[in-house]
Design an enzyme around this catalytic site. Structure first.
Site, PDB file in Angstrom:
ATOM      1  N   PRO A   2       0.786  -1.240   0.000  1.00  0.00           N
ATOM      2  CA  PRO A   2       0.000   0.000   0.000  1.00  0.00           C
ATOM      3  C   PRO A   2       0.823   1.299   0.000  1.00  0.00           C
ATOM      4  CG  PRO A   2      -0.975  -1.596   1.508  1.00  0.00           C
ATOM      5  CD  PRO A   2       0.328  -2.184   1.048  1.00  0.00           C
TER       6      PRO A   2
ATOM      7  N   LYS B 263       4.789   8.104 -12.189  1.00  0.00           N
ATOM      8  CA  LYS B 263       3.529   7.583 -11.652  1.00  0.00           C
ATOM      9  C   LYS B 263       2.787   8.654 -10.852  1.00  0.00           C
ATOM     10  CE  LYS B 263       0.429   4.618 -10.103  1.00  0.00           C
ATOM     11  NZ  LYS B 263      -0.730   4.280 -10.947  1.00  0.00           N
TER      12      LYS B 263
ATOM     13  N   LYS C  85      -3.335   8.898  -0.799  1.00  0.00           N
ATOM     14  CA  LYS C  85      -1.873   8.774  -0.653  1.00  0.00           C
ATOM     15  C   LYS C  85      -1.163   9.275  -1.900  1.00  0.00           C
ATOM     16  CE  LYS C  85      -0.309   5.102  -2.093  1.00  0.00           C
ATOM     17  NZ  LYS C  85       0.362   4.094  -2.876  1.00  0.00           N
TER      18      LYS C  85
HETATM   19  P1  NAD Z   1      -4.313  -3.615  -1.461  1.00  0.00           P
HETATM   20  O1  NAD Z   1      -4.472  -2.926  -0.161  1.00  0.00           O
HETATM   21  O2  NAD Z   1      -5.503  -4.241  -2.114  1.00  0.00           O
HETATM   22  O3  NAD Z   1      -3.186  -4.755  -1.347  1.00  0.00           O
HETATM   23  C1  NAD Z   1      -2.037  -4.602  -0.589  1.00  0.00           C
HETATM   24  C2  NAD Z   1      -1.665  -5.963  -0.015  1.00  0.00           C
HETATM   25  O4  NAD Z   1      -0.451  -5.814   0.720  1.00  0.00           O
HETATM   26  C3  NAD Z   1      -2.711  -6.522   0.962  1.00  0.00           C
HETATM   27  O5  NAD Z   1      -3.047  -7.840   0.577  1.00  0.00           O
HETATM   28  C4  NAD Z   1      -2.008  -6.479   2.313  1.00  0.00           C
HETATM   29  O6  NAD Z   1      -2.375  -7.542   3.185  1.00  0.00           O
HETATM   30  C5  NAD Z   1      -0.556  -6.588   1.896  1.00  0.00           C
HETATM   31  N1  NAD Z   1       0.379  -6.039   2.883  1.00  0.00           N
HETATM   32  C6  NAD Z   1       0.338  -4.856   3.515  1.00  0.00           C
HETATM   33  N2  NAD Z   1       1.404  -4.714   4.332  1.00  0.00           N
HETATM   34  C7  NAD Z   1       2.125  -5.851   4.191  1.00  0.00           C
HETATM   35  C8  NAD Z   1       3.338  -6.313   4.760  1.00  0.00           C
HETATM   36  N3  NAD Z   1       3.994  -5.572   5.666  1.00  0.00           N
HETATM   37  N4  NAD Z   1       3.792  -7.545   4.394  1.00  0.00           N
HETATM   38  C9  NAD Z   1       3.113  -8.289   3.493  1.00  0.00           C
HETATM   39  N5  NAD Z   1       1.980  -7.911   2.910  1.00  0.00           N
HETATM   40  C10 NAD Z   1       1.480  -6.694   3.267  1.00  0.00           C
HETATM   41  O7  NAD Z   1      -3.658  -2.535  -2.438  1.00  0.00           O
HETATM   42  P2  NAD Z   1      -3.617  -2.566  -4.033  1.00  0.00           P
HETATM   43  O8  NAD Z   1      -4.813  -1.862  -4.559  1.00  0.00           O
HETATM   44  O9  NAD Z   1      -3.290  -3.949  -4.476  1.00  0.00           O
HETATM   45  O10 NAD Z   1      -2.372  -1.588  -4.308  1.00  0.00           O
HETATM   46  C11 NAD Z   1      -1.025  -2.010  -4.135  1.00  0.00           C
HETATM   47  C12 NAD Z   1      -0.123  -0.872  -4.616  1.00  0.00           C
HETATM   48  O11 NAD Z   1      -0.373  -0.634  -6.018  1.00  0.00           O
HETATM   49  C13 NAD Z   1      -0.370   0.458  -3.925  1.00  0.00           C
HETATM   50  O12 NAD Z   1       0.847   1.148  -3.751  1.00  0.00           O
HETATM   51  C14 NAD Z   1      -1.292   1.207  -4.872  1.00  0.00           C
HETATM   52  O13 NAD Z   1      -1.205   2.614  -4.713  1.00  0.00           O
HETATM   53  C15 NAD Z   1      -0.776   0.725  -6.208  1.00  0.00           C
HETATM   54  N6  NAD Z   1      -1.753   0.733  -7.307  1.00  0.00           N
HETATM   55  C16 NAD Z   1      -3.043   0.333  -7.115  1.00  0.00           C
HETATM   56  C17 NAD Z   1      -3.935   0.340  -8.190  1.00  0.00           C
HETATM   57  C18 NAD Z   1      -5.365  -0.113  -8.034  1.00  0.00           C
HETATM   58  O14 NAD Z   1      -6.171   0.129  -8.960  1.00  0.00           O
HETATM   59  N7  NAD Z   1      -5.750  -0.759  -6.947  1.00  0.00           N
HETATM   60  C19 NAD Z   1      -3.499   0.747  -9.469  1.00  0.00           C
HETATM   61  C20 NAD Z   1      -2.162   1.116  -9.630  1.00  0.00           C
HETATM   62  C21 NAD Z   1      -1.298   1.118  -8.547  1.00  0.00           C
END
Ligand code: NAD
Length: 305
Positions: free
Chosen positions: A65, A172, A240
């Site tokens: 995240p 990004k 964020k």
């Molecule tokens: P999410 O919250 O759905 O997934 C994050 C995962 O990380 C969760 O499964 C959580 O349990 C895990 N996690 C958190 N802390 C952890 C740790 N210390 N050790 C192991 N696992 C841990 O978030 P997301 O939507 O998958 O986004 C992930 C990243 O990609 C973010 O930085 C977000 O800004 C970026 N992003 C998201 C999107 C989108 O559409 N969702 C698009 C582009 C970029």
């Protein structure tokens, strides 16, 4: 190749699946044990820590995240860098600030390995399809070495080498600032026009064929217009991203008035307790103010992408 993947959330679970389907030997870790089950069923191995996911791997991916999570998973106790193989590559797919990417790179070099910042764009739909845009910062030679695996996650024509470490993150943040602040303007435009008497379908047809068209309208916009509030990209993550962009502007001594105004809308959505909701929730603020729900007529539906 032996590959580790840490962070199996809305984005990571799809990206990890594509790596596995590419025929690689995949080891996965997430704080949530449940998040790993579908990948295990598809042939991945579960690790009990980031270190275990990294041990023996040639490439280790993280999709987490916020910047603090990325640093913790890499440099914390039981972290990736405590076990990474000499010469291996740590590729962070999360959206982070360039300073964190530089810090990560220095720590990775000290551990005898290489780091790339490779944030992604295209949302959960693009992650599922495997046609994300990947924007990569770091040594060009290392980028070229891992490019065939990056092309499993994204579309080859959307793989962009941006320059030295941190440049992927800069690109990004610029992209998301644009897309996310456009979504604020879309909600104001729809509120204004619908309150003045035009229906959502008519307005969408006009704008999508005119100079106001954008990927934000076709993605986020069609989601809210279709009443699709499926979790995909959380308000907290959108807040964020805009916050990291305005912070980068401040660190450069650069006024960015409009970006800071857009940021207030995301902070307000968080203040209302919508942080874990899909970022479409941000549009609700302007729906409330105009007293109108931004929806296509009920007789229609259109898939969002
Ligand atoms: P999410 O919250 O759905 O997934 C994050 C995962 O990380 C969760 O499964 C959580 O349990 C895990 N996690 C958190 N802390 C952890 C740790 N210390 N050790 C192991 N696992 C841990 O978030 P997301 O939507 O998958 O986004 C992930 C990243 O990609 C973010 O930085 C977000 O800004 C970026 N992003 C998201 C999107 C989108 O559409 N969702 C698009 C582009 C970029």
């Amino acid at each position: 190749m032996k590959i580790g993947f840490i962070g199996l959330g809305n984005m990571g679970r799809h990206m990890a699946r594509h790596v596995l389907e590419g025929g690689h030997d995949l080891t996965v870790f997430d704080l949530s044990r449940e998040a790993g089950r579908p990948l295990e069923e598809a042939g991945a191995t579960w690790a009990n820590s980031p270190a275990e996911a990294a041990r023996g791997a040639e490439i280790v991916f993280t999709s987490l995240p916020v910047p603090a999570n990325v640093l913790e998973v890499a440099t914390g106790e039981g972290g990736v860098l405590s076990a990474i193989s000499p010469g291996a590559v740590l590729v962070d797919l999360s959206t982070i600030d360039p300073d964190t990417a530089v810090t990560l790179d220095a720590a990775t070099r000290a551990a005898g390995a290489h780091a790339l910042d490779s944030p992604v764009s295209g949302g959960t739909v693009g992650a599922d399809r495997g046609d994300l845009c990947l924007m990569v910062g770091g040594d060009h030679e290392i980028f070229e070495r891992v490019a065939p695996v990056l092309n499993l996650i994204g579309a080859a024509e959307k793989l962009v080498y941006c320059g030295g470490i941190g440049t992927g993150s800069i690109c990004k943040l610029a992209n998301n600032l644009l897309g996310l602040s456009t979504s604020v303007m879309i909600s104001e435009a729809f509120g204004m026009a619908m309150k003045a008497g035009v229906d959502a379908r008519t307005l969408y047809n006009v704008i999508s064929a005119s100079s106001g068209d954008s990927a934000a309208l076709r993605g986020w916009g069609t989601s809210i217009l279709n009443g699709n509030f499926e979790p995909g990209f959380m308000v907290d993550l959108a807040a964020k991203d805009v916050g990291l962009a305005t912070q980068l502007g401040r660190s450069l001594g650069l006024p960015m008035e409009a970006a800071n105004l857009a940021q207030q809308r995301f902070i307000e959505a968080q203040r209302r307790g919508w942080g874990k909701d899909a970022m479409q929730a941000v549009g609700r603020i302007q729906e409330e103010r105009s007293g109108i729900e931004f929806r296509f007529p009920e007789s229609e539906s259109e898939s969002s992408d």
